[in-house]
Design an enzyme around this catalytic site. Structure first.
Site, mmCIF file in Angstrom:
data_model
loop_
_atom_site.group_PDB
_atom_site.id
_atom_site.type_symbol
_atom_site.label_atom_id
_atom_site.label_comp_id
_atom_site.label_asym_id
_atom_site.label_seq_id
_atom_site.Cartn_x
_atom_site.Cartn_y
_atom_site.Cartn_z
ATOM 1 N N GLY A 38 -23.641 53.014 8.725
ATOM 2 C CA GLY A 38 -24.703 52.780 7.744
ATOM 3 C C GLY A 38 -24.990 54.077 7.021
ATOM 4 N N ASP A 60 -24.737 42.809 7.074
ATOM 5 C CA ASP A 60 -26.189 42.948 6.967
ATOM 6 C C ASP A 60 -26.704 43.842 8.069
ATOM 7 O OD1 ASP A 60 -27.012 41.458 4.767
ATOM 8 O OD2 ASP A 60 -27.063 39.570 5.896
ATOM 9 N N LYS A 97 -34.750 35.164 39.510
ATOM 10 C CA LYS A 97 -35.920 35.646 40.263
ATOM 11 C C LYS A 97 -35.672 37.043 40.830
ATOM 12 C CE LYS A 97 -36.846 33.147 43.866
ATOM 13 N NZ LYS A 97 -37.171 32.015 44.749
ATOM 14 N N HIS A 151 -24.348 41.789 17.597
ATOM 15 C CA HIS A 151 -25.171 43.010 17.509
ATOM 16 C C HIS A 151 -25.901 43.224 18.838
ATOM 17 C CE1 HIS A 151 -27.978 46.064 16.243
ATOM 18 N NE2 HIS A 151 -27.159 46.281 15.234
HETATM 19 C C1 1AE Z 1 -25.827 50.437 17.891
HETATM 20 C C2 1AE Z 1 -26.393 49.765 16.668
HETATM 21 C C3 1AE Z 1 -26.241 50.581 15.422
HETATM 22 C C4 1AE Z 1 -26.910 49.950 14.252
HETATM 23 O O1 1AE Z 1 -27.376 48.838 14.317
HETATM 24 C C5 1AE Z 1 -27.067 50.674 13.012
HETATM 25 O O2 1AE Z 1 -27.742 50.046 12.076
HETATM 26 C C6 1AE Z 1 -26.539 51.894 12.779
HETATM 27 O O3 1AE Z 1 -26.765 52.534 11.630
HETATM 28 P P1 1AE Z 1 -26.243 53.993 11.330
HETATM 29 O O4 1AE Z 1 -24.759 53.931 11.138
HETATM 30 O O5 1AE Z 1 -26.579 54.851 12.521
HETATM 31 O O6 1AE Z 1 -26.960 54.415 10.099
#
Ligand code: 1AE
Length: 411
Positions: free
Chosen positions: A360, A176, A100, A266
């Site tokens: 990524g 993923d 609360k 995540h």
């Molecule tokens: C802090 C989360 C980062 C994430 O989920 C993600 O997909 C990053 O991708 P890139 O490395 O910035 O392309």
């Protein structure tokens, strides 16, 4: 009515930052201590009974941090809540310390002290740093994890090909994307089986084994069965959107001996909790302290450098939670978002060797494709380990050279 008997050994102590009139701070603190335990806004006769009063919170401290305007100040207050009020769930912990109260104007939960006896009621990581390293056969260097990008819409064959490209780069893990939910093209079970086969095929050629961290999705009531099934069918780890599902969901997975693979936490949705300096819950609690208690083996969080960032001080505190001497195994930090090979020396410097390099765009955006993208990270690791500047190492390492040409090295 305030309970004078609760000692720090058997209390959770929450520290809040709030704004209020100086002359109201004491009453406000007392109102929280009582209101979140045994009381309400008005006198309750039952709260005077001694058995009930034992469960009352207690004001531990009040500190004025800043003078404000109109007689208001910014202050920190510490409230101790008896552990006896809780039941070993995150629901009981969070609702007690910031249920609360989170809706009561400008107030932020900044720190949370849990006595070891309470911390032990939460599972913590099943594998931790050493266990994850052991499973992946990766010692004495950071792990490299590739984030599977652009997945929705690809057939299983196309996905397997893309997984193979990443595995050819030698990465320890392919995970993923957190936003990959659709099962219209391939179920998580089909992906796990097909990627495991592909990983074996690549490993026979390259000698490098790549594990797959599958996004654990679906209704909550089915998650545990699915997690067991995915682990049995060859998943290397489970990626869980912890804040969206809830910490207790993850804790159930971490407690289950049949979920025999690491958990990757995540941080999606967490910014809604920690994003404001004046409201919500501090990032290090959300992404560090609670993730470890819940059982994350690898904790993903926004890096200090990239596209979605977290400041240096919250990051320091967050990593301290992941690594501090505690009843649970330590967690591998994965500072993420906008990570590319040129950042590797800086990441070593800021986090040390027990680290996950999670990329990524920094792998898939490599001019030579994901295969070269992964290699560029290993080239950068080699350079740091041998004390060679990246630019020097890049001269006879095409993957690193192309990465530096595209993204550079931060100054
Ligand atoms: C802090 C989360 C980062 C994430 O989920 C993600 O997909 C990053 O991708 P890139 O490395 O910035 O392309």
């Amino acid at each position: 009515m305030v309970n004078a008997d609760v000692s720090p050994r058997d209390a959770v102590v929450a520290t809040y930052r709030l704004r209020d009139r100086r002359d109201k701070l004491e009453a406000r603190a007392e109102g929280i201590a009582v209101g979140l335990t045994i009381g309400s806004w008005t006198d309750l006769p039952a709260a005077r009974k001694s058995e009930v009063a034992k469960h009352c919170g207690r004001v531990e401290g009040i500190r004025v941090l800043e003078e404000g305007t109109n007689g208001e100040v910014v202050a920190e207050i510490d409230i101790a809540y008896p552990v006896a009020n809780l039941n070993g769930t995150f629901a009981s912990l969070l609702v007690t310390v910031f249920g609360k109260l989170s809706m009561d104007g400008e107030i932020r939960l900044e720190r949370l002290y849990l006595p070891d006896a309470l911390a032990r009621q939460f599972p913590g990581p099943k594998f931790g740093v050493e266990g994850v390293r052991e499973r992946l056969g990766a010692h004495g260097r950071p792990l490299v994890m590739s984030i599977f990008k652009a997945c929705a819409g690809l057939t299983l064959d196309e996905l397997v090909e893309a997984f193979g490209e990443q595995a050819e780069g030698g990465v320890d893990l392919v995970k993923d994307d957190e936003i990959f939910f659709t099962e219209a093209y391939a179920t998580p079970e089909e992906r796990v089986r097909a990627y495991a086969e592909k990983a074996r095929e690549v490993a026979q050629r390259t000698g490098r084994q790549t594990a797959y961290a599958v996004n654990l999705t679906g209704p909550v009531h089915a998650l545990r069965d699915r997690a067991r099934r995915l682990a049995d069918q060859g998943a290397g780890a489970l990626l869980v959107n912890v804040v969206a599902y809830g910490y207790d969901v993850v804790a159930d997975l971490a407690r289950d001996p049949e979920v025999h693979v690491p958990i990757l936490a995540h941080p999606a949705v967490s910014g809604a909790l920690y994003g404001s300096p004046n409201y919500g819950i501090a990032a290090d609690i959300v992404l560090g302290q609670l993730m470890r208690l819940a059982g994350a083996d690898i904790g993903i969080f926004p890096s200090m450098y990239g596209s979605v960032t977290l400041g240096a001080e919250p990051t320091r505190r967050l990593v301290e939670h992941l690594r501090a001497d505690a009843p649970h195994k330590p967690v591998l930090p994965a500072p993420s978002a906008g990570i590319y090979p040129g950042l590797v020396p800086r990441l070593y410097q800021d986090f040390g060797v027990d680290l996950v390099l999670n990329a990524g765009g920094g792998i898939h955006g490599h001019p030579g494709g994901a295969r070269m993208g992964g290699r560029a990270f290993f080239d950068a690791i080699w350079a740091v380990e041998h004390g060679v500047p990246l630019e020097e190492a890049a001269k006879d390492r095409p993957a690193l050279r192309q990465a530096l040409e595209k993204w550079g090295v931060p100054s």
